[in-house]
Write a protein that holds these residues in place. Structure first.
Motif, PDB file in Angstrom:
ATOM      1  N   PRO A  89      11.896   9.822   2.072  1.00 35.81           N
ATOM      2  CA  PRO A  89      11.210  10.682   0.932  1.00 35.81           C
ATOM      3  C   PRO A  89      12.213  11.275  -0.284  1.00 35.81           C
ATOM      4  O   PRO A  89      13.249  11.456   0.170  1.00 35.81           O
ATOM      5  CB  PRO A  89      10.678  11.866   1.730  1.00 35.81           C
ATOM      6  CG  PRO A  89      11.444  11.856   2.939  1.00 35.81           C
ATOM      7  CD  PRO A  89      11.752  10.378   3.185  1.00 35.81           C
ATOM      8  N   TYR A  90      11.815  11.152  -1.132  1.00 37.03           N
ATOM      9  CA  TYR A  90      12.639  11.732  -2.250  1.00 37.03           C
ATOM     10  C   TYR A  90      11.672  12.479  -3.312  1.00 37.03           C
ATOM     11  O   TYR A  90      11.005  11.897  -4.220  1.00 37.03           O
ATOM     12  CB  TYR A  90      13.476  10.617  -3.118  1.00 37.03           C
ATOM     13  CG  TYR A  90      14.254  11.021  -4.024  1.00 37.03           C
ATOM     14  CD1 TYR A  90      15.588  11.691  -3.902  1.00 37.03           C
ATOM     15  CD2 TYR A  90      14.100  10.713  -5.482  1.00 37.03           C
ATOM     16  CE1 TYR A  90      16.389  12.029  -4.853  1.00 37.03           C
ATOM     17  CE2 TYR A  90      14.880  11.183  -6.486  1.00 37.03           C
ATOM     18  CZ  TYR A  90      16.159  11.865  -6.152  1.00 37.03           C
ATOM     19  OH  TYR A  90      16.797  12.218  -7.224  1.00 37.03           O
ATOM     20  N   GLN A  91      12.048  13.745  -3.402  1.00 40.65           N
ATOM     21  CA  GLN A  91      11.106  14.711  -4.227  1.00 40.65           C
ATOM     22  C   GLN A  91       9.841  14.397  -4.003  1.00 40.65           C
ATOM     23  O   GLN A  91       9.403  14.633  -2.841  1.00 40.65           O
ATOM     24  CB  GLN A  91      11.644  14.449  -5.857  1.00 40.65           C
ATOM     25  CG  GLN A  91      13.140  14.936  -6.059  1.00 40.65           C
ATOM     26  CD  GLN A  91      13.663  14.751  -7.663  1.00 40.65           C
ATOM     27  OE1 GLN A  91      12.789  14.290  -8.206  1.00 40.65           O
ATOM     28  NE2 GLN A  91      14.634  15.165  -7.770  1.00 40.65           N
ATOM     29  N   ASP A  92       8.882  14.166  -5.058  1.00 40.12           N
ATOM     30  CA  ASP A  92       7.588  13.726  -4.882  1.00 40.12           C
ATOM     31  C   ASP A  92       7.050  12.310  -4.482  1.00 40.12           C
ATOM     32  O   ASP A  92       5.932  11.816  -4.604  1.00 40.12           O
ATOM     33  CB  ASP A  92       6.915  14.356  -6.032  1.00 40.12           C
ATOM     34  CG  ASP A  92       7.119  13.780  -7.363  1.00 40.12           C
ATOM     35  OD1 ASP A  92       8.211  13.059  -7.458  1.00 40.12           O
ATOM     36  OD2 ASP A  92       6.181  13.909  -8.213  1.00 40.12           O
ATOM     37  N   ARG A  93       8.160  11.472  -4.321  1.00 41.16           N
ATOM     38  CA  ARG A  93       7.984  10.067  -4.218  1.00 41.16           C
ATOM     39  C   ARG A  93       8.401   9.563  -2.804  1.00 41.16           C
ATOM     40  O   ARG A  93       9.277  10.356  -2.009  1.00 41.16           O
ATOM     41  CB  ARG A  93       8.829   9.284  -5.049  1.00 41.16           C
ATOM     42  CG  ARG A  93       8.768   9.680  -6.513  1.00 41.16           C
ATOM     43  CD  ARG A  93       7.203   9.557  -6.988  1.00 41.16           C
ATOM     44  NE  ARG A  93       7.119   8.096  -7.250  1.00 41.16           N
ATOM     45  CZ  ARG A  93       5.696   7.603  -7.673  1.00 41.16           C
ATOM     46  NH1 ARG A  93       4.776   8.518  -7.933  1.00 41.16           N
ATOM     47  NH2 ARG A  93       5.613   6.298  -7.786  1.00 41.16           N
ATOM     48  N   LEU A  94       8.042   8.361  -2.306  1.00 40.67           N
ATOM     49  CA  LEU A  94       8.453   7.896  -1.308  1.00 40.67           C
ATOM     50  C   LEU A  94       8.851   6.467  -1.491  1.00 40.67           C
ATOM     51  O   LEU A  94       8.233   5.682  -1.830  1.00 40.67           O
ATOM     52  CB  LEU A  94       6.968   7.779  -0.369  1.00 40.67           C
ATOM     53  CG  LEU A  94       7.281   7.283   1.205  1.00 40.67           C
ATOM     54  CD1 LEU A  94       8.168   8.603   1.791  1.00 40.67           C
ATOM     55  CD2 LEU A  94       5.996   7.144   1.986  1.00 40.67           C
ATOM     56  N   ILE A  95      10.186   6.403  -1.127  1.00 37.53           N
ATOM     57  CA  ILE A  95      10.965   4.982  -1.582  1.00 37.53           C
ATOM     58  C   ILE A  95      10.901   4.143  -0.400  1.00 37.53           C
ATOM     59  O   ILE A  95      11.159   4.551   0.845  1.00 37.53           O
ATOM     60  CB  ILE A  95      12.453   5.511  -1.802  1.00 37.53           C
ATOM     61  CG1 ILE A  95      12.669   6.509  -2.972  1.00 37.53           C
ATOM     62  CG2 ILE A  95      13.293   3.946  -2.102  1.00 37.53           C
ATOM     63  CD1 ILE A  95      12.166   6.019  -4.351  1.00 37.53           C
ATOM     64  N   ASP A 145       8.095   2.161  -4.903  1.00 40.24           N
ATOM     65  CA  ASP A 145       7.988   3.595  -4.489  1.00 40.24           C
ATOM     66  C   ASP A 145       6.558   3.948  -4.696  1.00 40.24           C
ATOM     67  O   ASP A 145       5.631   3.528  -5.334  1.00 40.24           O
ATOM     68  CB  ASP A 145       8.824   4.526  -5.373  1.00 40.24           C
ATOM     69  CG  ASP A 145       8.637   4.267  -7.040  1.00 40.24           C
ATOM     70  OD1 ASP A 145       7.170   4.131  -7.182  1.00 40.24           O
ATOM     71  OD2 ASP A 145       9.385   4.580  -7.757  1.00 40.24           O
ATOM     72  N   LEU A 146       6.141   4.926  -3.664  1.00 44.50           N
ATOM     73  CA  LEU A 146       4.692   5.312  -3.716  1.00 44.50           C
ATOM     74  C   LEU A 146       4.808   6.857  -4.009  1.00 44.50           C
ATOM     75  O   LEU A 146       5.828   7.522  -3.563  1.00 44.50           O
ATOM     76  CB  LEU A 146       4.212   5.023  -2.231  1.00 44.50           C
ATOM     77  CG  LEU A 146       4.268   3.532  -1.854  1.00 44.50           C
ATOM     78  CD1 LEU A 146       3.896   3.404  -0.425  1.00 44.50           C
ATOM     79  CD2 LEU A 146       3.174   2.702  -2.505  1.00 44.50           C
ATOM     80  N   PRO A 147       3.561   7.257  -4.398  1.00 45.95           N
ATOM     81  CA  PRO A 147       3.587   8.942  -4.488  1.00 45.95           C
ATOM     82  C   PRO A 147       3.481   9.392  -2.939  1.00 45.95           C
ATOM     83  O   PRO A 147       2.746   8.989  -2.349  1.00 45.95           O
ATOM     84  CB  PRO A 147       2.374   9.224  -5.258  1.00 45.95           C
ATOM     85  CG  PRO A 147       1.536   7.803  -5.274  1.00 45.95           C
ATOM     86  CD  PRO A 147       2.518   6.758  -5.154  1.00 45.95           C
ATOM     87  N   HIS A 148       4.012  10.507  -2.769  1.00 48.30           N
ATOM     88  CA  HIS A 148       4.218  11.304  -1.479  1.00 48.30           C
ATOM     89  C   HIS A 148       2.864  11.864  -1.219  1.00 48.30           C
ATOM     90  O   HIS A 148       2.635  12.795  -1.915  1.00 48.30           O
ATOM     91  CB  HIS A 148       5.347  12.049  -1.375  1.00 48.30           C
ATOM     92  CG  HIS A 148       5.788  12.292   0.021  1.00 48.30           C
ATOM     93  ND1 HIS A 148       4.743  12.850   0.999  1.00 48.30           N
ATOM     94  CD2 HIS A 148       6.840  12.336   0.883  1.00 48.30           C
ATOM     95  CE1 HIS A 148       5.345  12.976   2.112  1.00 48.30           C
ATOM     96  NE2 HIS A 148       6.630  12.634   2.089  1.00 48.30           N
ATOM     97  N   VAL A 149       2.078  11.246  -0.460  1.00 50.52           N
ATOM     98  CA  VAL A 149       0.743  12.027  -0.150  1.00 50.52           C
ATOM     99  C   VAL A 149       0.932  12.616   1.130  1.00 50.52           C
ATOM    100  O   VAL A 149       1.152  12.077   2.141  1.00 50.52           O
ATOM    101  CB  VAL A 149      -0.557  10.843  -0.219  1.00 50.52           C
ATOM    102  CG1 VAL A 149      -1.810  11.444   0.256  1.00 50.52           C
ATOM    103  CG2 VAL A 149      -0.362  10.075  -1.437  1.00 50.52           C
TER     104      VAL A 149
END
Length: 173
Positions: A89-95, A145-149
């Motif tokens: 996880p990185y801020q509001d994203r998922l690497i 990268d995906l948005p962190h849901v």
């Protein structure tokens, strides 16, 4: 115990009271497993400095498990390649990324570069990303990268190299 030597003058009356003294003393309990040279020091009179090493170790373990990141990893083998899925996880994203490592070193030939395709997704949501690339060297990582849901329980990666397919997944961080 050695009795003291008393100098008695001639004609004096000596009174011996050792039996009465022994009768008035309380019997001492014998300590099991110890001989006559038992230390009479009481335990439990330690200073506050005996807990310092224990506190230092506890603080070190706390820092180790709180500060050091624990990134989940999943591994598999496919078509002569070792695959490793990582999600951070990185801020509001998922690497997310899959690292490809050749099982046989030096097996990658420039004329026969295999093509790999990875579809990253968060099951239960409509979020997904597809990444493709040639495996021209070892190791190589295909990232997305995906948005962190917040309600996503796991990260899934469907990897294909030629006709071979494998699905990797791990718990969402």
């Amino acid at each position: 115990m050695k009795h003291p030597v008393l100098n008695v003058k001639k004609g004096a009356v000596v009174y011996d009271d050792t039996e009465a003294r022994h009768a008035s003393e309380l019997p001492r309990p014998a300590l099991p497993g110890r001989g006559p040279s038992v230390s009479r020091r009481r335990g439990g009179r330690r200073g506050p400095f005996t807990y310092i090493p224990l506190l230092v170790v506890a603080l070190g373990l706390f820092i180790l498990f709180r500060i050091v990141p624990n990134t989940p990893v999943n591994r598999a083998a496919l078509a002569g390649w070792q695959l490793t899925l990582r999600a951070t996880p990185y801020q509001d994203r998922l690497i997310v990324g899959v690292t490809f490592m050749s099982s046989a070193p030096g097996a990658v030939k420039p004329s026969l570069v295999p093509e790999a395709t990875v579809r990253f997704s968060l099951p239960g949501t409509a979020v997904q990303v597809i990444v493709a690339g040639g495996l021209e060297r070892s190791p190589i990582t295909l990232r997305g990268d995906l948005p962190h849901v917040g309600n996503a329980k796991k990260v899934q990666a469907e990897v294909s190299i030629g006709d071979a397919h494998v699905t990797l997944w791990l718990r969402a961080p």
